[in-house]
Enzyme design. Structure first.
Site, PDB file in Angstrom:
ATOM      1  CB  ILE A 159     -12.960  -1.046  -2.040  1.00 39.05           C
ATOM      2  CG1 ILE A 159     -13.015   0.032  -0.964  1.00 39.05           C
ATOM      3  CG2 ILE A 159     -14.083  -0.910  -3.044  1.00 39.05           C
ATOM      4  CD1 ILE A 159     -12.835   1.433  -1.511  1.00 39.05           C
ATOM      5  CE  LYS A 165      -8.763   3.514   7.721  1.00 37.67           C
ATOM      6  NZ  LYS A 165      -7.561   4.282   7.366  1.00 37.67           N
ATOM      7  CE  LYS A 166     -17.966  -2.646   9.514  1.00 42.87           C
ATOM      8  NZ  LYS A 166     -19.063  -3.542   9.126  1.00 42.87           N
ATOM      9  CG  ASP A 192       3.228   5.267   8.345  1.00 46.73           C
ATOM     10  OD1 ASP A 192       4.355   4.859   7.976  1.00 46.73           O
ATOM     11  OD2 ASP A 192       2.224   4.541   8.355  1.00 46.73           O
ATOM     12  N   GLY A 213      -7.684  -2.689   5.840  1.00 47.67           N
ATOM     13  CA  GLY A 213      -6.454  -2.116   6.384  1.00 47.67           C
ATOM     14  C   GLY A 213      -6.094  -2.816   7.663  1.00 47.67           C
ATOM     15  CB  THR A 214      -3.428  -2.169  10.109  1.00 47.51           C
ATOM     16  OG1 THR A 214      -3.558  -0.777   9.798  1.00 47.51           O
ATOM     17  CG2 THR A 214      -2.178  -2.711   9.459  1.00 47.51           C
ATOM     18  CE1 TYR A 215      -8.214   2.711  12.538  1.00 47.17           C
ATOM     19  CE2 TYR A 215      -6.192   2.410  11.279  1.00 47.17           C
ATOM     20  CZ  TYR A 215      -7.218   3.216  11.722  1.00 47.17           C
ATOM     21  OH  TYR A 215      -7.248   4.526  11.351  1.00 47.17           O
ATOM     22  CB  ALA A 216     -10.433   0.257   9.213  1.00 43.80           C
ATOM     23  CB  VAL A 217     -13.664  -3.460   6.747  1.00 49.12           C
ATOM     24  CG1 VAL A 217     -14.097  -4.006   5.394  1.00 49.12           C
ATOM     25  CG2 VAL A 217     -13.248  -4.583   7.675  1.00 49.12           C
TER      26      VAL A 217
HETATM   27  N1  LIG Z   1     -10.072   7.136   0.539  1.00 45.83           N
HETATM   28  C1  LIG Z   1     -10.034   5.952  -0.079  1.00 45.83           C
HETATM   29  N2  LIG Z   1     -10.508   5.822  -1.320  1.00 45.83           N
HETATM   30  C2  LIG Z   1     -10.480   4.628  -1.954  1.00 45.83           C
HETATM   31  N3  LIG Z   1      -9.973   3.506  -1.420  1.00 45.83           N
HETATM   32  C3  LIG Z   1      -9.487   3.564  -0.179  1.00 45.83           C
HETATM   33  C4  LIG Z   1      -9.486   4.781   0.561  1.00 45.83           C
HETATM   34  N4  LIG Z   1      -8.936   4.544   1.763  1.00 45.83           N
HETATM   35  C5  LIG Z   1      -8.603   3.242   1.776  1.00 45.83           C
HETATM   36  N5  LIG Z   1      -8.921   2.634   0.611  1.00 45.83           N
HETATM   37  C6  LIG Z   1      -8.729   1.226   0.283  1.00 45.83           C
HETATM   38  O1  LIG Z   1      -8.776   0.434   1.439  1.00 45.83           O
HETATM   39  C7  LIG Z   1      -7.551  -0.237   1.690  1.00 45.83           C
HETATM   40  C8  LIG Z   1      -7.222  -0.200   3.156  1.00 45.83           C
HETATM   41  O2  LIG Z   1      -7.122   1.134   3.609  1.00 45.83           O
HETATM   42  P1  LIG Z   1      -6.408   1.543   4.952  1.00 45.83           P
HETATM   43  O3  LIG Z   1      -7.173   0.987   6.087  1.00 45.83           O
HETATM   44  O4  LIG Z   1      -6.189   3.006   4.954  1.00 45.83           O
HETATM   45  O5  LIG Z   1      -5.064   0.765   4.754  1.00 45.83           O
HETATM   46  P2  LIG Z   1      -3.789   0.546   5.638  1.00 45.83           P
HETATM   47  O6  LIG Z   1      -4.228   0.211   7.017  1.00 45.83           O
HETATM   48  O7  LIG Z   1      -3.159  -0.619   4.924  1.00 45.83           O
HETATM   49  O8  LIG Z   1      -3.022   1.798   5.507  1.00 45.83           O
HETATM   50  C9  LIG Z   1      -6.538   0.514   0.837  1.00 45.83           C
HETATM   51  O9  LIG Z   1      -5.523  -0.322   0.423  1.00 45.83           O
HETATM   52  C10 LIG Z   1      -7.387   0.984  -0.315  1.00 45.83           C
HETATM   53  O10 LIG Z   1      -7.524  -0.032  -1.276  1.00 45.83           O
END
Ligand SMILES: Nc1ncnc2c1ncn2[C@@H]1O[C@H](COP(=O)(O)OP(=O)(O)O)[C@@H](O)[C@H]1O
EC number: 2.7.11.23
Lengths: 368, 351
Positions: free
Chosen positions: A21, A44-45, A137, A24-28
């Site tokens: 879905i 979050k992987k 942040d 992010g900067t360091y994760a999918v």
């Molecule tokens: N707890 C969550 N529930 C639903 N979607 C999430 C959640 N955490 C992250 N996401 C989705 O994954 C994307 C990337 O998350 P994250 O790695 O936390 O982003 P970033 O590194 O940009 O802060 C978010 O933009 C969001 O769409």
């Protein structure tokens, strides 16, 4: 199999991973479920193998703090497990974030809505600070919103604890627009007040529906701040000219907040001004903010479940998007995309609808 | 105050709050009674011996009969030696006390989930310390770290980092007795007619006891505040009593004092590094009884690897079959497929 591997495998089996879905900067990030209950989660992987210094600091901070923090207004880390060389964080699933809410021009914010978001933000933050944790942040897109409307502080990748007073810290934290002037002047000893400044900027943004202090560079950030709030005097902020990166930036007059936030109540502006005080030590604490008259005056904060909200974020950039959309209740039919998320009007069928439709007239758009 | 902001937000946080410590992972996951500790270690040791015996046998039948495996006490002795080495290394790197204390905690927790016959404490110690620099926010590059440690390559640390983190259950935050002692120090300075010179000396002596306590099981049994008070009591019993009286003026014999004696005994009894000779003997035997599955190149190691690869292959094949079948059924996103629990293959990776 080792006991440790076994325990991990057991934890892993509790969660089912569905489609991707976000990134992010360091994760999918994947959508997932708790196998036993069907509860929706986000997984979050984090790739571990790719860093030459091993486990990455952001991942470590996020895990370290979220393992300890359990609060209604802080995102819940449900589990952590590993798969091969990946670290998987199982987080509660959150539908949207405050940035998307703010940007959705079809949504109308009432003063009571803003009060509710602010109350939840301060509650989550007060809990972090009570646990000696600085978030560092805070910004609208790190304030996630659950399906029941609860706002949750998320993204603890820059957090740290401050139980050790007087320990030098980096000033390279907090996204620029939400960064307080002491950090921009290179202050290395700071505390909870940095988060409060960020909350102040978010507070203002909720009223303006646009970022309050959008600097274009670190230097411009200071100018933008001073232009909005006046150049600080020695009396406003004793000693600031001695900070490591201090530079004189010219004299900007103080304009009353009232000039910009024309529709805000006096209580509201009073709290806002206390979040945006130059002298960090005078800035209000999260605890005192929660006791501020603003939160006790009418109108009372909107119940979270009644807050304006865009339709849930949709998966993007996936080849199966349309197909997946078919299972969404909002889908308009096979193969046809649902309305773009930002077009859904706030439902007026809620209770309190009459008050609401009346108050539409005083639409809170302070920028006009 | 935070609870009832308005009639419309009645949820949560009205319940009386447990203390912060009681909400911590340390309190929830890492507290044992002495009996539980002994039992956990004995059970780990027994399981390890039988697993390793099996590995030996599969390597070469009959080969385990002459092996003298380590006992739980011997394992513990070796771990203790390496816990002690953490402070030497920290002195060398000039790491703050928090790093040192955290690494010691990680070591002890690691060996409540693992056996030294699988993972030698030397590399575990190096890894625990490296991880602690990061979790306490004092990171240093792995290159810089290992280049200062003789005969150590970055991979020695990196290979174990994940295992260590996992064994810790990713509970990285640790509450330390030296922090609590600092709190006591601030308190006792405001006690009426406290002679400041003596106070400082007592604090310094107490801190030494706190450091000694890191070699013991104290933190796995007692709260950091209890350990700190016990250490203050070791340094100056009257001061500990005066502190407790000032905190609990209404109670003639504050119960906090009652628990101190066993902690003090433990620190005095176990708070010094083990005899090197005794440990050397254990380490020598460890070379002969360590798990061959963890020794690269041994038959058992190769066998285990092959087995893992065979399983992975099978899984990949199964998955391909599933997809094929689903396609044939005309349902490329069959619920069965999407609904499977997360498995350890990463075929879904986009990168
Ligand atoms: N707890 C969550 N529930 C639903 N979607 C999430 C959640 N955490 C992250 N996401 C989705 O994954 C994307 C990337 O998350 P994250 O790695 O936390 O982003 P970033 O590194 O940009 O802060 C978010 O933009 C969001 O769409």
């Amino acid at each position: 199999m080792d006991a440790v591997e076994k325990a991990n495998a057991e934890r892993q089996r509790r969660w089912a991973k569905d489609q991707k879905i976000g990134e992010g900067t360091y994760a999918v990030v994947y959508r997932g479920r708790e196998v036993a209950t069907g509860r929706k989660v986000a997984i979050k992987k984090i790739k571990v193998g790719q860093f030459k210094d091993g486990l990455d600091m952001s991942a470590i901070r996020e895990v370290k703090y979220l393992r300890e923090l359990k609060h209604q207004n802080v995102i819940e880390l449900l589990d952590v497990f590993s798969s091969k060389t990946n670290l998987n964080l199982v987080l509660e699933f959150l539908d949207t974030d405050l940035e998307l809410v703010i940007k959705d021009r079809s949504l109308v914010f009432l003063p009571a809505d803003i009060k509710s978001w602010m109350a939840m933000t301060f509650r989550g933050l007060e809990f972090c600070h009570r646990n000696f944790i600085l978030h560092r942040d805070l910004k609208p897109n790190n304030l996630l919103i659950a399906s029941d409307g609860q706002l949750k502080l998320a993204d603890f990748g820059l957090a740290r604890d401050f139980a050790d007073p007087g320990y030098k810290m980096t000033c390279q934290v907090i996204t620029r627009w939400y960064r307080p002037p002491e950090l921009l002047f290179g202050c290395r000893y700071y505390s909870t007040a940095v988060d409060i400044w960020s909350v102040g900027c978010i507070f203002a943004e909720l009223m303006l529906r646009t970022p309050y202090l959008p600097g274009e560079s670190d230097m411009d950030q200071l100018k933008t701040t001073f232009r909005a709030l006046g150049t600080p005097t020695e009396e406003d902020w004793p000693g600031h000219t001695k900070l490591p990166d201090y530079v004189p930036l010219g004299q900007f007059p103080k304009t009353p907040l009232r000039d910009l936030f024309t529709a805000a109540s006096a209580d509201c502006l009073n709290l806002l001004s206390k979040c945006l005080l130059y002298e960090p030590r005078r800035r209000i604490s999260a605890k005192d903010a929660l006791d501020h008259p603003y939160f006790f005056a009418l109108p009372y904060p909107t119940h979270p479940s009644k807050l304006p909200k865009p339709i849930p974020k949709r998966t993007s950039s996936l080849p199966f998007e349309e197909l997946d959309g078919n299972t969404e209740p909002n889908s308009t039919g096979p193969g046809v995309k649902a309305n773009p998320p930002n077009k859904l009007k706030r439902k007026h069928s809620d209770e309190g609808m009459i008050e609401r439709s009346k108050s539409i007239a005083r639409k809170l758009d302070f920028s006009q | 105050m935070t609870a009832e902001l308005s009639p419309s937000t009645p949820e949560s946080s009205t319940a009386p709050r447990a203390t912060l410590y009681e909400a911590s992972t340390q309190y929830r996951h890492w507290r044992y009674s002495l009996q539980q500790l002994a039992h956990t270690r004995a059970a780990l040791n027994t399981a390890a011996v039988s697993a390793i015996r099996e590995a030996f046998e599969s390597d070469e039948p009959g080969s385990s009969s002459n092996v003298s495996f380590l006992s739980a006490d011997e394992e513990h002795l070796l771990v203790k030696l390496y816990v002690g080495k953490i402070s030497q290394l920290c002195g060398h790197f000039r790491f703050p006390e928090e790093v040192e204390a955290t690494a010691a905690t990680y070591m002890k927790r690691f060996y409540l989930k693992n056996t030294v016959m699988d993972w030698h404490p030397k590399n575990v110690m190096l890894t625990a310390l490296f991880l602690a620099t990061k979790t306490t926010n004092h990171p240093i590059s792995l290159e810089a770290y290992t280049s200062h440690i003789p005969k150590t390559a970055p991979s020695d640390v990196l290979d174990l980092e994940f295992l260590v983190a996992q064994s810790l259950g990713f509970d990285f935050a640790v509450w330390h007795a030296h922090r609590s002692l600092w709190g006591l120090w601030l308190d006792i300075q405001s006690l009426p007619d406290a002679p400041l010179d003596d106070l400082r000396a007592s604090y310094d002596a107490a801190l030494k006891h706190v450091r000694a306590s890191r070699l013991t099981d104290a933190e796995l049994v007692y709260a950091p505040s209890q350990i700190a008070l016990a250490c203050l009591s070791l340094a100056s019993p009257p001061l500990a009593v005066a502190w407790a009286r000032s905190k609990f003026p209404a109670i003639p014999d504050p119960p906090v004092l009652a628990v101190l004696e066993p902690i003090k005994d433990m620190i005095l009894k176990d708070g010094s590094p083990p005899e090197v000779e005794a440990v050397r003997e254990v380490d020598r035997r460890l070379k002969l009884c360590k798990n061959p599955e963890k020794v690269v190149g041994s038959t058992a190691y190769t066998k285990k690897k092959e087995e893992a690869e065979r399983k992975a292959d099978e899984k990949r094949r199964r998955k391909a079959d599933d997809i094929k079948r689903a396609m044939e059924d005309g349902d490329p996103f069959g619920s069965e497929l999407a609904g499977r629990a997360v498995d350890d293959d990463d075929d879904d990776d986009e990168d």
